[in-house]
Design a protein around this motif. Structure first.
Motif, PDB file in Angstrom:
ATOM      1  N   PRO A  37       0.838  -1.198   0.000  1.00 48.01           N
ATOM      2  CA  PRO A  37       0.000   0.000   0.000  1.00 48.01           C
ATOM      3  C   PRO A  37       0.880   1.258   0.000  1.00 48.01           C
ATOM      4  O   PRO A  37       1.806   1.391   0.778  1.00 48.01           O
ATOM      5  CB  PRO A  37      -0.799  -0.098   1.292  1.00 48.01           C
ATOM      6  CG  PRO A  37      -0.810  -1.553   1.596  1.00 48.01           C
ATOM      7  CD  PRO A  37       0.490  -2.094   1.087  1.00 48.01           C
ATOM      8  N   LEU A  38       0.590   2.177  -0.923  1.00 43.98           N
ATOM      9  CA  LEU A  38       1.320   3.425  -1.071  1.00 43.98           C
ATOM     10  C   LEU A  38       0.423   4.590  -0.726  1.00 43.98           C
ATOM     11  O   LEU A  38      -0.795   4.503  -0.844  1.00 43.98           O
ATOM     12  CB  LEU A  38       1.814   3.577  -2.529  1.00 43.98           C
ATOM     13  CG  LEU A  38       2.633   2.448  -3.105  1.00 43.98           C
ATOM     14  CD1 LEU A  38       2.837   2.660  -4.595  1.00 43.98           C
ATOM     15  CD2 LEU A  38       3.970   2.378  -2.397  1.00 43.98           C
ATOM     16  N   ARG A  39       1.015   5.676  -0.324  1.00 45.80           N
ATOM     17  CA  ARG A  39       0.262   6.908  -0.036  1.00 45.80           C
ATOM     18  C   ARG A  39       0.852   8.028  -0.883  1.00 45.80           C
ATOM     19  O   ARG A  39       2.037   8.105  -1.094  1.00 45.80           O
ATOM     20  CB  ARG A  39       0.328   7.281   1.429  1.00 45.80           C
ATOM     21  CG  ARG A  39      -0.279   6.232   2.324  1.00 45.80           C
ATOM     22  CD  ARG A  39      -0.366   6.736   3.748  1.00 45.80           C
ATOM     23  NE  ARG A  39      -0.759   5.699   4.658  1.00 45.80           N
ATOM     24  CZ  ARG A  39      -2.000   5.304   4.877  1.00 45.80           C
ATOM     25  NH1 ARG A  39      -2.978   5.857   4.231  1.00 45.80           N
ATOM     26  NH2 ARG A  39      -2.282   4.352   5.734  1.00 45.80           N
ATOM     27  N   LEU A  40      -0.030   8.919  -1.325  1.00 45.64           N
ATOM     28  CA  LEU A  40       0.444  10.106  -2.032  1.00 45.64           C
ATOM     29  C   LEU A  40       1.108  11.008  -1.011  1.00 45.64           C
ATOM     30  O   LEU A  40       0.627  11.162   0.101  1.00 45.64           O
ATOM     31  CB  LEU A  40      -0.734  10.854  -2.686  1.00 45.64           C
ATOM     32  CG  LEU A  40      -1.461  10.093  -3.794  1.00 45.64           C
ATOM     33  CD1 LEU A  40      -2.638  10.918  -4.274  1.00 45.64           C
ATOM     34  CD2 LEU A  40      -0.522   9.813  -4.952  1.00 45.64           C
ATOM     35  N   SER A  41       2.205  11.627  -1.368  1.00 45.90           N
ATOM     36  CA  SER A  41       2.864  12.522  -0.407  1.00 45.90           C
ATOM     37  C   SER A  41       2.686  13.961  -0.833  1.00 45.90           C
ATOM     38  O   SER A  41       2.841  14.300  -1.982  1.00 45.90           O
ATOM     39  CB  SER A  41       4.363  12.181  -0.308  1.00 45.90           C
ATOM     40  OG  SER A  41       4.968  12.380  -1.563  1.00 45.90           O
ATOM     41  N   GLY A  42       2.339  14.808   0.136  1.00 41.85           N
ATOM     42  CA  GLY A  42       2.225  16.232  -0.105  1.00 41.85           C
ATOM     43  C   GLY A  42       1.012  16.668  -0.885  1.00 41.85           C
ATOM     44  O   GLY A  42       0.949  17.789  -1.353  1.00 41.85           O
TER      45      GLY A  42
END
Length: 83
Positions: free
Chosen positions: A77-82
């Motif tokens: 699982p990845l998260r968008l950063s910023g």
């Protein structure tokens, strides 16, 4: 007076000045009366909590987890950063 500090950010203090004469020297004893020195620790804690609460509620970033699926498999699982 503490509410003036909290609400308006004013640093208002009341101090007691006591002059002393020692030989030919004039000395001045300065003591803070209001707010009590013990109250400063409390107000610092309250301000810290308020700023942390404001920072937490102002966080509008997208923390939705995403997975990339390809024929080779899935990612963690990845998260968008910023964003």
């Amino acid at each position: 007076m503490l509410w003036l500090n909290d609400v308006y950010g004013l640093d208002i203090r009341c101090v007691r000045l006591t002059p002393y004469k020692v030989d030919s020297r004039l000395l001045l004893d300065v003591q803070q009366v209001i707010p009590l020195p013990e109250a400063s620790g409390l107000t610092v804690q309250l301000r810290r909590r308020q700023s942390q609460a404001r920072a937490a509620s102002a966080d509008t970033r997208d923390w939705t987890p995403y997975e990339i699926i390809t024929p080779a498999g899935r990612t963690e699982p990845l998260r968008l950063s910023g964003v």
